[in-house]
Design a protein around this motif. Sequence first.
Motif, PDB file in Angstrom:
ATOM      1  N   ILE A  40       0.826  -1.214   0.000  1.00 43.09           N
ATOM      2  CA  ILE A  40       0.000   0.000   0.000  1.00 43.09           C
ATOM      3  C   ILE A  40       0.853   1.253   0.000  1.00 43.09           C
ATOM      4  O   ILE A  40       0.687   2.149  -0.845  1.00 43.09           O
ATOM      5  N   PHE A  41       1.797   1.329   0.945  1.00 40.84           N
ATOM      6  CA  PHE A  41       2.624   2.538   1.023  1.00 40.84           C
ATOM      7  C   PHE A  41       3.612   2.617  -0.138  1.00 40.84           C
ATOM      8  O   PHE A  41       3.975   3.715  -0.574  1.00 40.84           O
ATOM      9  N   TRP A  75       2.893   1.672  -3.170  1.00 40.29           N
ATOM     10  CA  TRP A  75       2.082   2.198  -4.281  1.00 40.29           C
ATOM     11  C   TRP A  75       1.915   3.719  -4.158  1.00 40.29           C
ATOM     12  O   TRP A  75       2.092   4.450  -5.137  1.00 40.29           O
ATOM     13  N   LEU A  76       1.574   4.174  -2.964  1.00 39.80           N
ATOM     14  CA  LEU A  76       1.397   5.611  -2.754  1.00 39.80           C
ATOM     15  C   LEU A  76       2.693   6.372  -3.014  1.00 39.80           C
ATOM     16  O   LEU A  76       2.686   7.446  -3.635  1.00 39.80           O
ATOM     17  N   LEU A  77       3.809   5.824  -2.556  1.00 39.84           N
ATOM     18  CA  LEU A  77       5.103   6.464  -2.783  1.00 39.84           C
ATOM     19  C   LEU A  77       5.426   6.522  -4.270  1.00 39.84           C
ATOM     20  O   LEU A  77       5.907   7.547  -4.786  1.00 39.84           O
ATOM     21  N   VAL A  85       3.283   6.556  -6.810  1.00 40.34           N
ATOM     22  CA  VAL A  85       2.397   7.524  -7.480  1.00 40.34           C
ATOM     23  C   VAL A  85       2.854   8.952  -7.204  1.00 40.34           C
ATOM     24  O   VAL A  85       2.978   9.767  -8.131  1.00 40.34           O
ATOM     25  N   VAL A  86       3.108   9.267  -5.942  1.00 40.39           N
ATOM     26  CA  VAL A  86       3.511  10.628  -5.584  1.00 40.39           C
ATOM     27  C   VAL A  86       4.849  10.983  -6.216  1.00 40.39           C
ATOM     28  O   VAL A  86       5.027  12.077  -6.770  1.00 40.39           O
ATOM     29  N   ILE A 140     -10.582   5.035  -6.745  1.00 41.83           N
ATOM     30  CA  ILE A 140      -9.333   5.545  -6.178  1.00 41.83           C
ATOM     31  C   ILE A 140      -8.136   4.936  -6.898  1.00 41.83           C
ATOM     32  O   ILE A 140      -7.177   5.639  -7.250  1.00 41.83           O
ATOM     33  N   THR A 198      -5.463   7.090  -9.142  1.00 41.58           N
ATOM     34  CA  THR A 198      -4.032   7.104  -8.819  1.00 41.58           C
ATOM     35  C   THR A 198      -3.204   6.594  -9.993  1.00 41.58           C
ATOM     36  O   THR A 198      -2.093   7.084 -10.238  1.00 41.58           O
ATOM     37  N   VAL A 211      -1.694  -3.744  -5.116  1.00 41.82           N
ATOM     38  CA  VAL A 211      -2.221  -2.944  -4.006  1.00 41.82           C
ATOM     39  C   VAL A 211      -3.673  -3.296  -3.700  1.00 41.82           C
ATOM     40  O   VAL A 211      -4.105  -3.209  -2.542  1.00 41.82           O
TER      41      VAL A 211
END
Length: 768
Positions: A21-22, A24-26, A28-29, A201, A205, A318
């Motif tokens: 999860i984190f 994936w977020l990292l 994308v950002v 979501i 993303t 994710v």
Amino acid sequence: MKQNLAARLGGWSTRHRKTAIFGWLLFVVLIAVVGGASGMVEMTHSEEGAGDSVKAEKILEDAGLQTPASEMVMVRSAEPDGWREVAGQLAADIAKTGEVEHLKPPVRSESGREGLITFDMKGDADSAGDRVDPVMDLVDQAAKSHKELEVYQFGEASSATWLDTVLGDDMKKAEFTAVPLALGILFVVFGAVVAALLPVILALTACVATFGALALISHQMHLTPTINSVMFLVGLAVGVDYCLFYLRRERDERAAGRDSATALRIAAATSGRTVLVSGFTVMVAMAGMFFSGLLLFKGFAVATIVVVFIAMLGSVTVLPAMLSWLGDRVNKGRLPFAGRRAQRRAARPARPGVVTTLIRPVVARPKVFAVLSAALLVVLGAPALGMKTEQLGLEKQFGKDAGIAVAFREITDTFPGGPSPAQVVMAGDVQSPRFTAAVADFKKQAAAAGEFGKGIEVSIHPDRGVAEIDVPLAGNGTDDASKRSLETLREDLVPSTLADVTDQVYVTGDLASSIDFNDQLKAGIVPVFVFIIAMTFLLMLVCFRSVPIALVSIVLNLLSVAAAYGVMVAVFQHGWGAGLLGMEKVGAIESWMPLFVLVILFGLSMDYHVFVVSRIREAHDRGRSTGAAIVEGIQATAGSISGAAAIMVAVFAVFAMLSMQDMQQMGVGLAVAVLLDATLVRMVLLPSVMALLGEKNWYLPRWLGWLPHFSHGEEPAEPVTAPAAQPAGYPAAYQGHPTAHGSYAAPGQVQGHGQDHGRPYDDGTRRY
């Protein structure tokens, strides 16, 4: 038992869900920030098209020359010469802005009632729209101050300003409409807020990450801003689809009595695998655009491939991690009607569902339904035989009542050839007497031909070794008269007068660029088509180990594409029903649309096809007869496909409501095709054809026996924890005990994964 790739990815994600999860977020950002900081590098004029027009643009670019953004203002009075005072003052005021050059005195029309002011914007033509506001304000002020006169402005800079405003409004409309629509449909499909939010979501993303990735890629391969709209369209559609398929399977397994871990494992091995196959198939189809020979389509290919890959990656990594973390909380925010609907299903488990009721006659009378459904698609596709394509100018893009379209029409009708002259570009010794004589001969013959407007202008750049000749064409710049005029210029006039003094002489301009672009599309569509057909056949052959299934996949997709073409031609070329839809007849299809629609539909329709056929093959591998497998596969996938198709149709319909004609054509074509594909094709034509083929569906020649064998199901590691509910309306011949997959085996059928090692029925018959 060896797990497939999707199962392994899903298993890793559920075991390391924080990392997934984190991470994936990292990802994308990070890619969005880096890409946004780098900015997008756009295509140059010489990279946008093909043919001689591109060669001409390349000469100008290499010489450091750029055709300035030209503007025209026409003033019309009720009486001859009644415009002179106002036009003269307006020209003087425009000159005082300091933003223009080459301002010419007003030119009088043949009737004497109109005067035309022409000038160029200073500086870079690509950014002229940012500097034209003072000029446009003066024109608006003159029109308001003199109600007795008609004042029109048209040009590259004013058009760019109009275009930027419209595109900005359209993108806001698309973003603020498409996403809520998708959410609303997912609420209905899942009946819970959390379950509905997950796919949206993840899709958003994926789109955000792709925005950043494309910005980085543009530094190596220049792109056009248009690809962002295309990428968002495809990314939202496939991102939601992939998550929906995965999440729906997981919920089905939970409803069948699986514990959370087992349900996730089965969803990963089945729907996760289908997502990988479907995503790879879509990417391969999109790669066909690389064979078009046009950088525009190569950009489309890169954008769609990247967003599909990222959406696919998120769906198999994710998403399992999120589902593992949420557990039963995925059903949080359940809508009231969803609970009542579930209770009704539980109270009447044996009542046939709508899908079962519809599919039974299709399987019972496959020949009738196959012929009727195929005939309907052929009828819908018939208008495509007369398709005409062209690069639609801005005057057609915005509709006949748009201010810019009215201005273009009024100016071109009064001063033919003015807004879009052809441009002859030459490189060589432009100061030699021989060159001067050739240009004089060119102007003389052009005047004698009677196919060109007045005011041929020659611009010589001796220090660059380049000359430009602007030649007004007959007609309005896009009609048959203009095309004949351009043909005379290219085929007769230029070769007979200018070709002897230099071997670098080419004709460009709006019409020339459009024709060259069209010619390249016609030449490029054949290799694109062959590539897509060949690769789709091979992928389906390897995936399902069946020659008939591979062939049927291609035929069904072609019928869907043909129907989309036919509807587009009927509405936008012939105007049939255009008024009812709030659209306009423009007499042609945007030149890049047929190839784009072909590739996109071939890719997107494979989502449904792979999903349905995988479930049919999964049932067949458990021992079902082909007919029974068809019923089970269609019934199991109908809900997911209906929801996915509803989202796609809604998103595409939003684009059909935008201002630009090409967006409207794309939206209508894709919406119609997806609607037909998810209903008529997948619910009627596919099952009827497969029912006709029977066991021949799975035919594979012996010499292809070396092809890898992919499993279409998953053996749960743990037994079922609770008896599964009998599927609503399931044929009585299949009532019995639950198999390891949560479906029902007939009496005498052996449970388990893979082929049935016992007889399908005690009496040896097959009934469905």
